[in-house]
Design a protein around this motif. Structure first.
Motif, PDB file in Angstrom:
ATOM      1  N   VAL A 233      27.164  40.636  39.378  1.00  0.00           N
ATOM      2  CA  VAL A 233      27.099  41.770  40.306  1.00  0.00           C
ATOM      3  C   VAL A 233      28.187  41.683  41.381  1.00  0.00           C
ATOM      4  N   PRO A 234      28.221  40.636  42.209  1.00  0.00           N
ATOM      5  CA  PRO A 234      29.277  40.606  43.239  1.00  0.00           C
ATOM      6  C   PRO A 234      30.668  40.415  42.662  1.00  0.00           C
ATOM      7  N   SER A 235      30.776  39.777  41.503  1.00  0.00           N
ATOM      8  CA  SER A 235      32.094  39.591  40.896  1.00  0.00           C
ATOM      9  C   SER A 235      32.713  40.934  40.519  1.00  0.00           C
ATOM     10  N   LEU A 236      31.916  41.796  39.876  1.00  0.00           N
ATOM     11  CA  LEU A 236      32.442  43.091  39.467  1.00  0.00           C
ATOM     12  C   LEU A 236      32.720  43.971  40.687  1.00  0.00           C
ATOM     13  N   VAL A 237      31.858  43.891  41.695  1.00  0.00           N
ATOM     14  CA  VAL A 237      32.078  44.691  42.908  1.00  0.00           C
ATOM     15  C   VAL A 237      33.404  44.323  43.567  1.00  0.00           C
ATOM     16  N   ILE A 238      33.642  43.028  43.776  1.00  0.00           N
ATOM     17  CA  ILE A 238      34.858  42.613  44.476  1.00  0.00           C
ATOM     18  C   ILE A 238      36.089  42.836  43.595  1.00  0.00           C
ATOM     19  N   CYS A 239      35.938  42.708  42.277  1.00  0.00           N
ATOM     20  CA  CYS A 239      37.057  42.992  41.375  1.00  0.00           C
ATOM     21  C   CYS A 239      37.487  44.452  41.506  1.00  0.00           C
ATOM     22  N   GLU A 240      36.513  45.358  41.501  1.00  0.00           N
ATOM     23  CA  GLU A 240      36.852  46.779  41.609  1.00  0.00           C
ATOM     24  C   GLU A 240      37.423  47.099  42.985  1.00  0.00           C
ATOM     25  N   LEU A 241      36.903  46.446  44.008  1.00  0.00           N
ATOM     26  CA  LEU A 241      37.369  46.705  45.362  1.00  0.00           C
ATOM     27  C   LEU A 241      38.817  46.265  45.544  1.00  0.00           C
ATOM     28  N   LEU A 242      39.148  45.106  44.963  1.00  0.00           N
ATOM     29  CA  LEU A 242      40.489  44.546  45.131  1.00  0.00           C
ATOM     30  C   LEU A 242      41.481  45.019  44.077  1.00  0.00           C
ATOM     31  N   GLY A 243      40.969  45.497  42.943  1.00  0.00           N
ATOM     32  CA  GLY A 243      41.861  45.852  41.850  1.00  0.00           C
ATOM     33  C   GLY A 243      42.163  44.664  40.954  1.00  0.00           C
ATOM     34  N   VAL A 244      41.211  43.743  40.858  1.00  0.00           N
ATOM     35  CA  VAL A 244      41.354  42.563  40.005  1.00  0.00           C
ATOM     36  C   VAL A 244      40.723  42.850  38.650  1.00  0.00           C
ATOM     37  N   PRO A 245      41.416  42.576  37.536  1.00  0.00           N
ATOM     38  CA  PRO A 245      40.822  42.820  36.219  1.00  0.00           C
ATOM     39  C   PRO A 245      39.537  41.998  36.027  1.00  0.00           C
ATOM     40  N   TYR A 246      38.439  42.678  35.746  1.00  0.00           N
ATOM     41  CA  TYR A 246      37.167  41.969  35.567  1.00  0.00           C
ATOM     42  C   TYR A 246      37.225  41.042  34.350  1.00  0.00           C
ATOM     43  N   SER A 247      38.116  41.344  33.419  1.00  0.00           N
ATOM     44  CA  SER A 247      38.269  40.490  32.234  1.00  0.00           C
ATOM     45  C   SER A 247      38.766  39.093  32.600  1.00  0.00           C
ATOM     46  N   ASP A 248      39.304  38.948  33.813  1.00  0.00           N
ATOM     47  CA  ASP A 248      39.802  37.644  34.266  1.00  0.00           C
ATOM     48  C   ASP A 248      38.725  36.823  34.974  1.00  0.00           C
ATOM     49  N   ARG A 249      37.471  37.316  34.995  1.00  0.00           N
ATOM     50  CA  ARG A 249      36.448  36.702  35.838  1.00  0.00           C
ATOM     51  C   ARG A 249      36.167  35.253  35.485  1.00  0.00           C
ATOM     52  N   ALA A 250      36.126  34.914  34.200  1.00  0.00           N
ATOM     53  CA  ALA A 250      35.827  33.531  33.823  1.00  0.00           C
ATOM     54  C   ALA A 250      36.881  32.586  34.384  1.00  0.00           C
ATOM     55  N   GLU A 251      38.125  33.052  34.380  1.00  0.00           N
ATOM     56  CA  GLU A 251      39.235  32.242  34.872  1.00  0.00           C
ATOM     57  C   GLU A 251      39.123  32.018  36.372  1.00  0.00           C
ATOM     58  N   PHE A 252      38.916  33.099  37.149  1.00  0.00           N
ATOM     59  CA  PHE A 252      38.883  32.889  38.598  1.00  0.00           C
ATOM     60  C   PHE A 252      37.574  32.256  39.054  1.00  0.00           C
ATOM     61  N   GLN A 253      36.492  32.448  38.304  1.00  0.00           N
ATOM     62  CA  GLN A 253      35.241  31.790  38.669  1.00  0.00           C
ATOM     63  C   GLN A 253      35.331  30.280  38.441  1.00  0.00           C
ATOM     64  N   GLU A 254      36.008  29.885  37.379  1.00  0.00           N
ATOM     65  CA  GLU A 254      36.194  28.456  37.118  1.00  0.00           C
ATOM     66  C   GLU A 254      37.042  27.824  38.203  1.00  0.00           C
ATOM     67  N   ARG A 255      38.079  28.527  38.655  1.00  0.00           N
ATOM     68  CA  ARG A 255      38.902  28.005  39.742  1.00  0.00           C
ATOM     69  C   ARG A 255      38.103  27.909  41.033  1.00  0.00           C
TER      70      ARG A 255
END
Length: 397
Positions: free
Chosen positions: A146-168
């Motif tokens: 939920v918060p990952s997709l919200v902040i991705c859309e707010l910032l313009g970050v591809p949600y498909s990259d979430r696993a990568e930035f969450q691991e970091r």
């Protein structure tokens, strides 16, 4: 040097509660000597009044003078790039300049426009949780997406990259990792954010990074844009996701309080504030450095000393809160410091509050029989992380 088995006092927890030793330090001394997670000596401020005093006075308690973790392993040029745009590491007026660019995007009025989209995101996550089948991990299917997709859309970050930035993010916040690995995570994160910043500069969209380029491109350097993007992405999903996970656990362990929200969703607003206070997922904020000799709670702290504010101790201070160890979602406003205080008060607080106010009632309505799938003693807490939470939370319904 502090080891993973010897967590600093302000990071020690007993499940959902701070350890009793921290409460004794607050009630007896008010200020005690500790080490930071990186082994530096510091003064730990524990009382609510004193914490607010420290956070309200950047002239005496500086963020800018506090050593950047791992700075000794970086060149001066790299360190300057790493620090650029990091609002939490600046004092006024530089902090004011950077924050002023972002404040319009995080006003309560502006955030309210996101409510329909956040509601859609929450419902989609609940669908995913249900489709996963019982038992399912609430963190994987709800609290984190939920918060990952919200902040991705707010910032313009591809949600498909979430696993990568969450691991970091996990590596950045894990105090048990050697500094070399944490710095490597910082470098990886900055490289990723540099790509996003370059895209925004080449073709500014309607997202927040595009707004910063269009409206402040002449005043905001590329390194600052990269730093702001990284900070917002990290803070935007890590804190709220852990509040959703830990908050659900807290409510499941207090079924009377859970029932109040399920039966009357209007109760969620004070419930969110009480959960923020009681859980204090941020054990502390980044340390401050004293610019002059100061006295707190009868303790003289020399100039040039690191000062850490214990948010969990302050938020359970009996001097300002009746029966603070008890979770009570009917409690009147307590003036908690879960979002910090003063000039560094959390910029994204309105967004985090809205996400939780939508998410908790929706979760309890969809799954009225929600229950933990594992015994309490098997809950996997993130004890070594700078943001407290659970790694996973298996539930049934």
């Amino acid at each position: 040097m502090t080891t993973p088995l010897e967590l600093p006092l302000h990071m020690r927890r007993n499940g959902l509660d701070p350890v009793e030793e921290l409460a004794r330090a607050r009630d007896r001394e008010g200020v005690v000597r500790v080490e930071t997670p990186f082994g530096l000596p510091a003064y730990l401020v524990c009382r609510h009044e004193d914490v607010r005093r420290v956070l309200s006075d950047p002239a005496k308690f500086s963020s800018a003078l506090t050593p950047f973790p791992g700075a000794e392993q970086m060149t001066a040029e790299e360190l300057a790039k790493m620090q650029a745009g990091q609002l939490i590491g600046f004092d006024p007026p530089e902090h004011t300049r950077l924050r002023r660019m972002l404040t319009p995007e995080f006003t309560v009025r502006r955030i309210r426009r996101l409510e329909p989209r956040i509601t859609e995101i929450v419902q989609a996550a609940l669908d995913d949780l249900e489709q996963a089948g019982q038992p399912a991990d609430l963190v994987e299917h709800f609290a984190l997406p939920v918060p990952s997709l919200v902040i991705c859309e707010l910032l313009g970050v591809p949600y498909s990259d979430r696993a990568e930035f969450q691991e970091r993010s996990v590596r950045l916040l894990d105090t048990s990792l050697p500094m070399e690995q944490r710095i490597a995570a910082q470098r990886d994160d900055r490289a990723y954010m540099a790509g996003l910043a370059a895209s925004a500069q080449a073709d500014p969209g309607e997202d927040m990074l595009g707004m910063l380029v269009r409206e402040h491109g002449d005043d905001l350097g590329t390194d600052e844009l990269i730093g702001i993007a990284g900070l917002l992405l990290l803070a935007g999903h890590e804190t709220t996701s852990n509040m959703l996970g830990l908050g659900t656990l807290a409510l499941l362990r207090h079924p009377d309080q859970l029932a109040m929200i399920r039966e009357d969703p209007a109760r969620v607003e004070p419930a969110v504030e009480e959960l923020l206070r009681w859980l204090s997922i941020l054990n502390s904020l980044p340390p401050r450095t004293t610019t002059t000799e100061v006295e707190i709670a009868g303790h003289v702290i020399p100039a040039g000393s690191l000062v850490i504010c214990s948010l969990s101790a302050a938020n359970r201070d009996p001097a300002v809160i009746d029966d603070p160890e008890h979770l009570d979602i009917t409690r009147e406003s307590t003036g908690h410091v879960a979002f910090g205080h003063g000039v560094h008060h959390c910029l994204g607080a309105p967004l985090a509050r809205m996400e939780m106010r939508i998410a908790f009632p929706a979760l309890l309505k969809r799954f009225p029989g929600l229950a933990l799938a594992d015994p309490d003693e098997q809950v996997d807490f993130r004890a070594l992380s700078l943001v407290y939470g659970v790694n996973r939370l298996r539930v049934t319904w």
